[in-house]
Design a protein around this motif. Structure first.
Motif, PDB file in Angstrom:
ATOM      1  N   GLY A   1       0.807  -1.220   0.000  1.00 23.70           N
ATOM      2  CA  GLY A   1       0.000   0.000   0.000  1.00 23.70           C
ATOM      3  C   GLY A   1       0.835   1.263   0.000  1.00 23.70           C
ATOM      4  O   GLY A   1       0.412   2.304  -0.509  1.00 23.70           O
ATOM      5  N   ALA A   2       2.055   1.176   0.574  1.00 26.18           N
ATOM      6  CA  ALA A   2       2.950   2.336   0.619  1.00 26.18           C
ATOM      7  C   ALA A   2       3.813   2.452  -0.627  1.00 26.18           C
ATOM      8  O   ALA A   2       4.558   3.434  -0.774  1.00 26.18           O
ATOM      9  CB  ALA A   2       3.837   2.259   1.860  1.00 26.18           C
ATOM     10  N   GLY A   3       3.747   1.461  -1.533  1.00 28.87           N
ATOM     11  CA  GLY A   3       4.466   1.586  -2.801  1.00 28.87           C
ATOM     12  C   GLY A   3       5.542   0.562  -3.062  1.00 28.87           C
ATOM     13  O   GLY A   3       6.242   0.645  -4.071  1.00 28.87           O
ATOM     14  N   ALA A   4       5.700  -0.434  -2.201  1.00 29.24           N
ATOM     15  CA  ALA A   4       6.715  -1.466  -2.429  1.00 29.24           C
ATOM     16  C   ALA A   4       6.168  -2.547  -3.360  1.00 29.24           C
ATOM     17  O   ALA A   4       4.959  -2.652  -3.582  1.00 29.24           O
ATOM     18  CB  ALA A   4       7.147  -2.090  -1.109  1.00 29.24           C
ATOM     19  N   GLY A   5       7.077  -3.349  -3.907  1.00 30.13           N
ATOM     20  CA  GLY A   5       6.672  -4.519  -4.665  1.00 30.13           C
ATOM     21  C   GLY A   5       6.249  -4.279  -6.091  1.00 30.13           C
ATOM     22  O   GLY A   5       5.559  -5.110  -6.679  1.00 30.13           O
ATOM     23  N   ARG A   6       6.685  -3.168  -6.693  1.00 29.24           N
ATOM     24  CA  ARG A   6       6.309  -2.884  -8.072  1.00 29.24           C
ATOM     25  C   ARG A   6       7.498  -3.127  -8.997  1.00 29.24           C
ATOM     26  O   ARG A   6       8.565  -2.535  -8.818  1.00 29.24           O
ATOM     27  CB  ARG A   6       5.817  -1.447  -8.206  1.00 29.24           C
TER      28      ARG A   6
END
Length: 381
Positions: free
Chosen positions: A155-160
């Protein structure tokens, strides 16, 4: 309920504003970011026709490829053709966001979509944009924390990674700790060494999201002192940048490729400069007004550049360089991307009704003449 801000945040993730040209105006350009919405319309350009459709169909947000308020505007009035659509949309509470050149250059943006339709392989940017600094974040959690920690980090922007999201890797193992007098362990007891089963969770993260991701992980973790490692990564490739170049599965004559390109874009005609019998294998693509990519395309070994608009002298330059130039029209090279974008938004926000404008039309039309009346007689000049 989904808000304007929710969709525009997703747009920023999908087509980051850092990819936009320096002269561009992208993002949420009109409206209330906190307004709840149920219906979204995509279009190429906000016009009187598309604005009327948005109001009639009760859209809360228009995602328009071309930005509104692109140049300085001193008057927004209902009786001025240039600003009447904005006045109507403002009164109806319709917001407008534009990804424009960021969408052109994104990983799964308009130019990449054109490449797919043309059947191009091994595509790469014509003008690559350096990838931003990124990191691998490693956190050790008990199995019971796994979903909460991953959800917070994602949700905070990791894992893209490229066009994928929520990417992670988990390795099981055992961790030990000894809690001092002032600790309150989530598992085990203080004052003795504990051995617990844990997971090593790994995910990537861009530099501008790192602080938020670390804060989210710590907030979701059950441990007082979660173990988190951060490793800088070296990027060796990039899939982002302006324009695209790729190759055909099999070489073919320019004329044959031009006809297949027209069919792929839903056209009956396409402007072509160059020898129809010349061999084409490497193809450059630049949607919209992209004829200034010709020089870059030649340097990269392209035998043809397909774009939306081109100037007369650019066609002469292409002919002098022995390179084909296909001009498909601004609308034809970008409208399909707008339709694709509606599908992406609908997939991401299943609670929304999303559609590409049904009333939008190419402002140019081909007028067919018959007999001698439509011919230009050079001797009469």
């Amino acid at each position: 309920m989904t808000t304007v801000a929710d969709v525009t945040r997703w747009l920023e993730d999908f087509a980051p504003s850092r990819l936009a040209e320096s002269w561009d105006n992208v993002g949420l350009l009109w409206g209330d970011p906190e307004s709840p919405i149920e219906r979204v319309m995509t279009c190429l350009t906000v016009t009187a026709e598309t604005a009327l459709e948005a109001v009639r169909e009760r859209a809360g947000l228009i995602v328009s490829h071309h930005p509104v308020l692109f140049r300085e505007t001193k008057r927004i009035r209902s009786d001025l053709p240039a600003t009447a659509p904005l006045w109507a949309l403002g009164r109806a509470g319709v917001a407008i966001a534009s990804p424009h050149t960021a969408f052109d250059s994104a990983v799964d943006g308009i130019n990449e979509g054109l490449c797919r339709r043309l059947g191009l392989l091994d595509t790469a940017p014509i003008r690559p944009i350096a990838a931003p600094s990124s990191f691998k974040v490693v956190v050790f959690t008990p199995e019971s924390d796994r979903e909460a920690v991953l959800a917070a980090a994602f949700g905070a922007g990791a894992g893209r990674i490229g066009g994928y999201s929520e990417c992670s890797f988990a390795i099981p193992g055992q961790g030990t700790f000894f809690g001092g007098e002032n600790t309150a362990p989530a598992v085990g007891r203080r004052g003795r060494r504990e051995t617990v089963d844990e997971l090593r969770l790994e995910m990537v993260c861009l530099e501008d999201r790192l602080s938020a991701v670390l804060a989210a992980i710590r907030a979701a973790h059950s441990y007082e002192e979660p173990a988190v490692d951060v490793f800088p990564l070296n990027s060796t490739t990039t899939t982002i940048g302006a324009g695209r170049i790729g190759r055909l599965a099999e070489p073919r004559p320019l004329g044959e490729f031009a006809r297949s390109a027209a069919r792929a874009l839903g056209l009956t005609t396409i402007q072509a400069a160059g020898d129809p019998e010349s061999r084409v294998e490497r193809v450059a693509v630049a949607c919209g007004a992209g004829d200034d990519f010709l020089g870059d395309a030649v340097k990269l070994g392209a035998q043809v550049l397909l774009t939306g608009e081109a100037r007369f002298h650019r066609a002469l330059e292409a002919r002098a360089a022995g390179v084909g130039l296909l001009v498909a029209g601004h609308h034809a090279t970008e409208r399909l991307g707008v339709e694709d974008l509606a599908g992406k938004i609908a997939q991401t926000f299943p609670d929304l009704i999303v559609w590409p404008s049904r009333d939008e039309r190419d402002p140019f039309a081909y007028l067919h003449t018959s007999g001698e009346a439509g011919r230009h007689d050079p001797s009469a000049s």
